[in-house]
Design a protein around this motif. Sequence first.
Motif, mmCIF file in Angstrom:
data_model
loop_
_atom_site.group_PDB
_atom_site.id
_atom_site.type_symbol
_atom_site.label_atom_id
_atom_site.label_comp_id
_atom_site.label_asym_id
_atom_site.label_seq_id
_atom_site.Cartn_x
_atom_site.Cartn_y
_atom_site.Cartn_z
ATOM 1 N N HIS A 159 38.104 31.786 31.058
ATOM 2 C CA HIS A 159 36.990 32.741 31.168
ATOM 3 C C HIS A 159 37.031 33.735 30.005
ATOM 4 C CE1 HIS A 159 34.215 35.470 33.481
ATOM 5 N NE2 HIS A 159 34.841 36.376 32.746
ATOM 6 N N HIS A 194 28.453 36.839 31.016
ATOM 7 C CA HIS A 194 28.586 36.451 32.426
ATOM 8 C C HIS A 194 27.383 35.649 32.901
ATOM 9 C CE1 HIS A 194 31.809 39.730 33.196
ATOM 10 N NE2 HIS A 194 32.349 38.555 32.927
ATOM 11 N N GLY A 252 33.794 41.624 27.871
ATOM 12 C CA GLY A 252 33.553 40.999 29.162
ATOM 13 C C GLY A 252 34.840 41.090 29.943
ATOM 14 N N PHE A 253 34.740 41.087 31.240
ATOM 15 C CA PHE A 253 35.946 41.224 32.052
ATOM 16 C C PHE A 253 35.804 40.351 33.287
ATOM 17 C CE2 PHE A 253 33.650 43.689 35.110
ATOM 18 C CZ PHE A 253 32.690 44.331 34.348
ATOM 19 N N ILE A 254 36.875 40.233 34.016
ATOM 20 C CA ILE A 254 36.822 39.451 35.250
ATOM 21 C C ILE A 254 37.625 40.150 36.338
ATOM 22 C CG2 ILE A 254 38.785 37.941 34.725
ATOM 23 C CD1 ILE A 254 36.898 35.652 35.894
ATOM 24 N N HIS A 299 34.545 34.290 26.651
ATOM 25 C CA HIS A 299 33.949 35.541 26.144
ATOM 26 C C HIS A 299 34.151 35.636 24.636
ATOM 27 C CE1 HIS A 299 32.501 37.564 29.670
ATOM 28 N NE2 HIS A 299 33.675 37.657 30.269
#
Length: 222
Positions: A131, A141, A212-214, A135
């Motif tokens: 993921h 996303h 971006g992050f998760i 990015h």
Amino acid sequence: MKALKSLLLIVGFFITTQAKAGFITINETQLDAIFSQPSFGSRPIDIRIGETTELVLPNLLDITTNAEVNELFSMHVGFFNIVNFYFIDTISACGSTINSGIVGCGQTPGNNFVVESGYASGSNGSELLAHELAHNLGLHHNSGNTLMDPRINGFTTLTEQEANSIHSSSLVQDNGLDYWININPVLVVASASIPLPVPEPSTLMLFLLSFGFIFKNAINRK
Ligand SMILES: [Zn+2]
């Protein structure tokens, strides 16, 4: 005098047991599978894990602000087309988002991302790394049963459109026949395990400001 000695002993013991370090877990086979899934058609991408660098950055083992994320990424080791995977203890900030549920943060696009070592070693570790790497490759996303959902959800699907978008990234190298991405892990530690030269921070990618992050919490979908 005796009391002071005991106190010093306790403090010494505390410091010893608090010595911390990230640890590296990368399942290259699983990452290869994600970037070779059917949506990549005749252009599967080989993930190539290179040499590990150890960075002594005790203040960046637990990241709580985006300034610390930027500080870590300014340490980039190697050429611009080598992605750095940083492994630390905890992260709770990424871009403008502050949340203890964050387990990884990657530049979008860029060549640096950071993950929590403990989460990367778990059963969803490859999903997390893929993921964040996506990015870096320019993907944003995409909510649903896909890799780019902002939460760890057990899915690693990339659409054909996303696969094509990944192929337009300058991180993807090719010789006209094969495609690959070079990745060098970076281990963040509180004190050096072996003497290493201090790397020079790269300024090449400092202009990359978006992230971006998760999150680790899965969504219950109906
Ligand atoms: Zn994300």
